[in-house]
Design a protein around this motif. Structure first.
Motif, PDB file in Angstrom:
ATOM      1  N   MET A   1      -1.259   5.021   5.484  1.00  0.00           N
ATOM      2  CA  MET A   1      -0.716   4.134   4.464  1.00  0.00           C
ATOM      3  C   MET A   1       0.772   4.390   4.244  1.00  0.00           C
ATOM      4  SD  MET A   1      -2.125   3.182   0.660  1.00  0.00           S
ATOM      5  CE  MET A   1      -1.940   4.799  -0.006  1.00  0.00           C
ATOM      6  N   PHE A   2       1.519   3.292   4.140  1.00  0.00           N
ATOM      7  CA  PHE A   2       2.949   3.344   3.871  1.00  0.00           C
ATOM      8  C   PHE A   2       3.232   3.100   2.398  1.00  0.00           C
ATOM      9  CE2 PHE A   2       6.925   0.882   3.431  1.00  0.00           C
ATOM     10  CZ  PHE A   2       7.824   1.889   3.742  1.00  0.00           C
ATOM     11  N   LEU A   3       2.522   2.137   1.796  1.00  0.00           N
ATOM     12  CA  LEU A   3       2.791   1.734   0.420  1.00  0.00           C
ATOM     13  C   LEU A   3       1.477   1.331  -0.234  1.00  0.00           C
ATOM     14  CD1 LEU A   3       5.367   1.276  -1.340  1.00  0.00           C
ATOM     15  CD2 LEU A   3       5.333  -1.086  -0.553  1.00  0.00           C
ATOM     16  N   ALA A   4       1.219   1.843  -1.422  1.00  0.00           N
ATOM     17  CA  ALA A   4      -0.009   1.509  -2.148  1.00  0.00           C
ATOM     18  C   ALA A   4       0.049   0.070  -2.674  1.00  0.00           C
ATOM     19  CB  ALA A   4      -0.202   2.471  -3.317  1.00  0.00           C
ATOM     20  N   ALA A   5      -1.105  -0.491  -2.951  1.00  0.00           N
ATOM     21  CA  ALA A   5      -1.186  -1.851  -3.484  1.00  0.00           C
ATOM     22  C   ALA A   5      -0.448  -1.939  -4.815  1.00  0.00           C
ATOM     23  CB  ALA A   5      -2.639  -2.249  -3.682  1.00  0.00           C
ATOM     24  N   ASN A   6       0.294  -3.011  -4.989  1.00  0.00           N
ATOM     25  CA  ASN A   6       1.027  -3.314  -6.226  1.00  0.00           C
ATOM     26  C   ASN A   6       2.070  -2.274  -6.611  1.00  0.00           C
ATOM     27  OD1 ASN A   6      -0.397  -5.780  -6.690  1.00  0.00           O
ATOM     28  ND2 ASN A   6      -2.144  -4.541  -7.306  1.00  0.00           N
ATOM     29  N   HIS A   7       2.523  -1.491  -5.661  1.00  0.00           N
ATOM     30  CA  HIS A   7       3.602  -0.528  -5.917  1.00  0.00           C
ATOM     31  C   HIS A   7       4.854  -1.004  -5.180  1.00  0.00           C
ATOM     32  CE1 HIS A   7       1.321   3.101  -7.560  1.00  0.00           C
ATOM     33  NE2 HIS A   7       0.571   2.046  -7.675  1.00  0.00           N
ATOM     34  N   PRO A   8       5.950  -1.127  -5.896  1.00  0.00           N
ATOM     35  CA  PRO A   8       7.169  -1.651  -5.270  1.00  0.00           C
ATOM     36  C   PRO A   8       7.789  -0.676  -4.281  1.00  0.00           C
ATOM     37  CG  PRO A   8       7.613  -0.972  -7.525  1.00  0.00           C
ATOM     38  CD  PRO A   8       6.128  -0.849  -7.321  1.00  0.00           C
ATOM     39  N   ALA A   9       8.344  -1.221  -3.214  1.00  0.00           N
ATOM     40  CA  ALA A   9       9.074  -0.413  -2.237  1.00  0.00           C
ATOM     41  C   ALA A   9      10.367   0.073  -2.895  1.00  0.00           C
ATOM     42  CB  ALA A   9       9.391  -1.239  -1.002  1.00  0.00           C
ATOM     43  N   LYS A  10      10.698   1.300  -2.622  1.00  0.00           N
ATOM     44  CA  LYS A  10      11.923   1.894  -3.156  1.00  0.00           C
ATOM     45  C   LYS A  10      12.905   2.092  -2.013  1.00  0.00           C
ATOM     46  CE  LYS A  10       9.521   4.192  -6.896  1.00  0.00           C
ATOM     47  NZ  LYS A  10       9.615   3.305  -7.945  1.00  0.00           N
ATOM     48  N   LYS A  11      14.119   2.435  -2.375  1.00  0.00           N
ATOM     49  CA  LYS A  11      15.172   2.595  -1.378  1.00  0.00           C
ATOM     50  C   LYS A  11      14.774   3.598  -0.295  1.00  0.00           C
ATOM     51  CE  LYS A  11      20.120   3.216  -0.991  1.00  0.00           C
ATOM     52  NZ  LYS A  11      21.378   3.310  -1.721  1.00  0.00           N
ATOM     53  N   TYR A  12      14.121   4.705  -0.697  1.00  0.00           N
ATOM     54  CA  TYR A  12      13.750   5.719   0.293  1.00  0.00           C
ATOM     55  C   TYR A  12      12.699   5.212   1.273  1.00  0.00           C
ATOM     56  CZ  TYR A  12       9.754   6.917  -2.758  1.00  0.00           C
ATOM     57  OH  TYR A  12       8.617   6.889  -3.513  1.00  0.00           O
ATOM     58  N   HIS A  13      11.864   4.236   0.874  1.00  0.00           N
ATOM     59  CA  HIS A  13      10.912   3.633   1.809  1.00  0.00           C
ATOM     60  C   HIS A  13      11.662   2.901   2.930  1.00  0.00           C
ATOM     61  CE1 HIS A  13       8.074   3.713  -1.764  1.00  0.00           C
ATOM     62  NE2 HIS A  13       7.377   4.320  -0.816  1.00  0.00           N
ATOM     63  N   ILE A  14      12.662   2.144   2.536  1.00  0.00           N
ATOM     64  CA  ILE A  14      13.434   1.367   3.497  1.00  0.00           C
ATOM     65  C   ILE A  14      14.206   2.289   4.441  1.00  0.00           C
ATOM     66  CG2 ILE A  14      15.287  -0.340   3.708  1.00  0.00           C
ATOM     67  CD1 ILE A  14      14.219  -1.255   0.810  1.00  0.00           C
ATOM     68  N   ILE A  15      14.768   3.351   3.896  1.00  0.00           N
ATOM     69  CA  ILE A  15      15.486   4.329   4.717  1.00  0.00           C
ATOM     70  C   ILE A  15      14.543   4.952   5.744  1.00  0.00           C
ATOM     71  CG2 ILE A  15      16.643   6.578   4.653  1.00  0.00           C
ATOM     72  CD1 ILE A  15      17.831   5.667   1.916  1.00  0.00           C
ATOM     73  N   ALA A  16      13.319   5.290   5.318  1.00  0.00           N
ATOM     74  CA  ALA A  16      12.341   5.898   6.229  1.00  0.00           C
ATOM     75  C   ALA A  16      11.986   4.949   7.372  1.00  0.00           C
ATOM     76  CB  ALA A  16      11.088   6.306   5.469  1.00  0.00           C
ATOM     77  N   LEU A  17      11.768   3.679   7.061  1.00  0.00           N
ATOM     78  CA  LEU A  17      11.432   2.710   8.111  1.00  0.00           C
ATOM     79  C   LEU A  17      12.546   2.628   9.153  1.00  0.00           C
ATOM     80  CD1 LEU A  17       9.905  -0.225   6.044  1.00  0.00           C
ATOM     81  CD2 LEU A  17       8.694   1.386   7.520  1.00  0.00           C
ATOM     82  N   THR A  18      13.776   2.625   8.682  1.00  0.00           N
ATOM     83  CA  THR A  18      14.919   2.559   9.596  1.00  0.00           C
ATOM     84  C   THR A  18      15.031   3.823  10.423  1.00  0.00           C
ATOM     85  OG1 THR A  18      16.077   1.164   8.003  1.00  0.00           O
ATOM     86  CG2 THR A  18      17.414   2.213   9.708  1.00  0.00           C
TER      87      THR A  18
END
Length: 89
Positions: free
Chosen positions: A29-46
């Motif tokens: 799992m990357f992100l739980a249901a109904n939980h907003p993506a944060k800046k660190y999520h986007i950085i990790a994907l990149t």
């Protein structure tokens, strides 16, 4: 419902989905249901060069994360700060 692929460039700060979002393996799992993506999520994907994510949910509107600089005022008198004596161990 078949899982939907999400291109990683569609994951922006504050985006939410109605079901958990998983990495392309469909297990982790990357992100739980109904939980907003944060800046660190986007950085990790990149950083990890993740091509896409998968979810069985839909994009949810209106659950965006609060502004990073927003501060909620709290009245300290609402909290009981008397914890009493500590016992020796």
């Amino acid at each position: 419902m078949a899982p939907t692929k999400i291109k990683c460039d569609q994951i922006t700060e504050g985006v939410c989905y109605s079901a958990p979002v998983f990495f392309d393996d469909g297990v982790n799992m990357f992100l739980a249901a109904n939980h907003p993506a944060k800046k660190y999520h986007i950085i990790a994907l990149t950083r990890w060069n993740v091509p896409f994510l998968v979810t069985a949910g839909k994009k949810v509107e209106g659950l965006a994360a609060p502004a990073a600089n927003s501060v909620q005022e709290v009245d300290a008198s609402e909290f009981d700060t008397d914890i009493g004596e500590l016992e020796a161990l």
